[in-house]
Design a protein around this motif. Structure first.
Motif, PDB file in Angstrom:
ATOM      1  N   ARG A  50       0.880  -1.173   0.000  1.00 31.32           N
ATOM      2  CA  ARG A  50       0.000   0.000   0.000  1.00 31.32           C
ATOM      3  C   ARG A  50       0.910   1.213   0.000  1.00 31.32           C
ATOM      4  NH1 ARG A  50      -5.380   1.420   1.479  1.00 31.32           N
ATOM      5  NH2 ARG A  50      -5.569   3.466   2.501  1.00 31.32           N
ATOM      6  N   VAL A  51       0.746   2.063  -1.002  1.00 32.14           N
ATOM      7  CA  VAL A  51       1.623   3.214  -1.222  1.00 32.14           C
ATOM      8  C   VAL A  51       0.810   4.495  -1.116  1.00 32.14           C
ATOM      9  CG1 VAL A  51       3.140   4.369  -2.886  1.00 32.14           C
ATOM     10  CG2 VAL A  51       3.206   1.878  -2.649  1.00 32.14           C
ATOM     11  N   SER A  52       1.378   5.473  -0.466  1.00 33.38           N
ATOM     12  CA  SER A  52       0.689   6.740  -0.254  1.00 33.38           C
ATOM     13  C   SER A  52       0.390   7.456  -1.577  1.00 33.38           C
ATOM     14  CB  SER A  52       1.550   7.645   0.629  1.00 33.38           C
ATOM     15  OG  SER A  52       0.944   8.920   0.774  1.00 33.38           O
ATOM     16  N   GLU A  53      -0.647   8.289  -1.519  1.00 35.93           N
ATOM     17  CA  GLU A  53      -0.963   9.156  -2.653  1.00 35.93           C
ATOM     18  C   GLU A  53      -0.225  10.487  -2.565  1.00 35.93           C
ATOM     19  OE1 GLU A  53      -5.175   9.445  -2.381  1.00 35.93           O
ATOM     20  OE2 GLU A  53      -5.539   7.452  -3.233  1.00 35.93           O
ATOM     21  N   GLY A  57       4.874   9.112  -2.475  1.00 39.18           N
ATOM     22  CA  GLY A  57       4.233   7.932  -3.037  1.00 39.18           C
ATOM     23  C   GLY A  57       4.228   7.952  -4.554  1.00 39.18           C
ATOM     24  N   GLU A  58       3.949   9.113  -5.127  1.00 40.41           N
ATOM     25  CA  GLU A  58       3.974   9.223  -6.589  1.00 40.41           C
ATOM     26  C   GLU A  58       5.360   8.920  -7.136  1.00 40.41           C
ATOM     27  OE1 GLU A  58       1.403   9.658  -8.665  1.00 40.41           O
ATOM     28  OE2 GLU A  58       0.168   9.476  -6.860  1.00 40.41           O
ATOM     29  N   ILE A  61       6.083   5.145  -7.061  1.00 42.71           N
ATOM     30  CA  ILE A  61       5.428   4.438  -8.169  1.00 42.71           C
ATOM     31  C   ILE A  61       6.180   4.672  -9.479  1.00 42.71           C
ATOM     32  CG2 ILE A  61       3.342   4.332  -9.584  1.00 42.71           C
ATOM     33  CD1 ILE A  61       3.019   2.956  -6.893  1.00 42.71           C
ATOM     34  N   THR A  71       2.836  -2.735 -11.114  1.00 38.37           N
ATOM     35  CA  THR A  71       2.166  -2.166  -9.937  1.00 38.37           C
ATOM     36  C   THR A  71       0.690  -2.556  -9.851  1.00 38.37           C
ATOM     37  OG1 THR A  71       1.786  -0.099 -11.172  1.00 38.37           O
ATOM     38  CG2 THR A  71       3.754  -0.218  -9.768  1.00 38.37           C
ATOM     39  N   GLN A  75      -1.750  -1.112  -3.747  1.00 37.38           N
ATOM     40  CA  GLN A  75      -2.913  -0.397  -3.250  1.00 37.38           C
ATOM     41  C   GLN A  75      -2.480   1.031  -2.917  1.00 37.38           C
ATOM     42  OE1 GLN A  75      -4.041  -2.850   0.120  1.00 37.38           O
ATOM     43  NE2 GLN A  75      -3.675  -4.701  -1.088  1.00 37.38           N
ATOM     44  N   ARG A  76      -3.373   1.985  -3.038  1.00 37.52           N
ATOM     45  CA  ARG A  76      -3.049   3.379  -2.744  1.00 37.52           C
ATOM     46  C   ARG A  76      -3.875   3.873  -1.559  1.00 37.52           C
ATOM     47  NH1 ARG A  76      -0.344   5.840  -6.952  1.00 37.52           N
ATOM     48  NH2 ARG A  76       0.413   7.193  -5.265  1.00 37.52           N
ATOM     49  N   THR A  81       3.657   8.683   3.583  1.00 38.59           N
ATOM     50  CA  THR A  81       4.717   7.717   3.330  1.00 38.59           C
ATOM     51  C   THR A  81       5.599   7.573   4.569  1.00 38.59           C
ATOM     52  OG1 THR A  81       4.759   8.245   0.964  1.00 38.59           O
ATOM     53  CG2 THR A  81       6.753   7.249   1.885  1.00 38.59           C
TER      54      THR A  81
END
Length: 310
Positions: A50-53, A57-58, A61, A71, A75-76, A81
């Motif tokens: 699960r990666v931050s928005e 996080g961007e 990704i 990817t 999950q976002r 982060t």
């Protein structure tokens, strides 16, 4: 395909040598680095986390995509982060202080059975310590061990383990579901509460893993199996720092197994002494390249081929 499950974070790394040196953000996290290493070594790879928005996080990704990592399993979330503030010792070894409260990677959800084309799944580091995500990853580990080669690098961060005894017991409970265990000498001694690391590794092999790979810093790499031990010397390199070195070993080992059609417990167990020497040499050379530059920057396949004289 190899799935890598676990956290992605940002390392705040010193960029100077004086006491007031500024810190620069470097994308990382143990499992994240493993995924990047695999993708760069031309292995079909997918990252489960699960990666931050947020901005970090961007960037995480984007770097996965640039390193050829899929990817679809990411999950976002709107949580921040995770941050790791890194301090470097004189020999380039890293010390970490973590900011993990309420961060995105802790809230991963079970994705259900992994894709049919997955042949292995790798776990490790903070993701198996911090709840509620730790229990999710443990569930995936136990379920997928019945079908896939499961690889584990505990990559101990003792400062985040509130109950060492409970964590050690939990680690031992994973061993029957682990096909390949990679661990540093220091982590092996911490997990076993001291002792001879070779004997520790032999005990672990008797409890499940087909092989235990030991990273020994300046003393190279070893593997312990039910049939013996293989050692390879270290690769000489001017060390900038060791951030991501162990993660690169994990990724490169799995890459070697992929490229030699050995991604199963049975095939790992059947590897010859010469094959293990080749796998460890490959992984050691990859880690040496990572140590030669700042932050966790695993090599691309062309760089590693050149380093190995290919």
């Amino acid at each position: 395909m190899i799935v890598v499950a676990g956290e992605a974070l940002v390392d705040m790394v010193p960029v100077g040598e004086d006491e007031l040196t500024p810190l620069a953000p470097k994308l990382g996290g143990g499992p994240y680095n493993v995924a990047v290493a695999l993708g760069r070594l031309d292995v079909p790879t997918s990252f489960l986390s699960r990666v931050s928005e947020d901005h970090f996080g961007e960037q995480l990704i984007k770097r996965l995509h640039a390193s050829n990592v899929g990817t679809d399993l990411v999950q976002r979330g709107r949580e921040n982060t995770t941050l790791a503030v890194v301090g470097l010792a004189e020999d380039g070894s890293a010390r970490y202080a973590f900011y993990v409260e309420g961060t995105a990677d802790r809230f991963v959800e079970d994705p259900g059975p992994l894709p049919e084309d997955a042949k292995a799944v790798s776990f490790g580091t903070l993701s198996l310590v911090l709840e509620p995500g730790a229990s999710v990853y443990e569930k995936v580990l136990r379920r997928e061990s019945k079908r896939l080669l499961t690889a584990l690098d505990p990559n101990i961060r003792a400062g985040l383990i509130e109950d060492p005894g409970a964590y050690r017991a939990r680690f031992r409970s994973w061993l029957p579901d682990v096909g390949l265990l990679k661990v540093s000498v220091e982590d092996a001694q911490w997990l076993a509460e001291d002792g001879d690391v070779i004997e520790i590794a032999r005990t672990w092999v008797s409890q499940g893993p087909a092989a235990v790979v030991l990273t020994k810093g300046g003393d190279g790499l070893s593997v312990i199996t039910a049939t013996g031990q293989v050692d390879v010397p270290p690769v000489k390199v001017d060390v900038v720092d060791t951030i991501g070195a162990g993660d690169t070993v994990q990724g490169a080992l799995l890459a070697w197994l992929h490229h030699h059609d050995a991604l199963s417990v049975e095939k790992v167990r059947a590897l010859s002494t010469d094959e293990w020497a080749g796998a460890l040499t490959y992984a050691g050379a990859a880690a040496a390249i990572t140590c030669s530059r700042a932050g966790a920057e695993p090599p691309f396949a062309s760089e590693l081929t050149a380093a190995l004289g290919g």
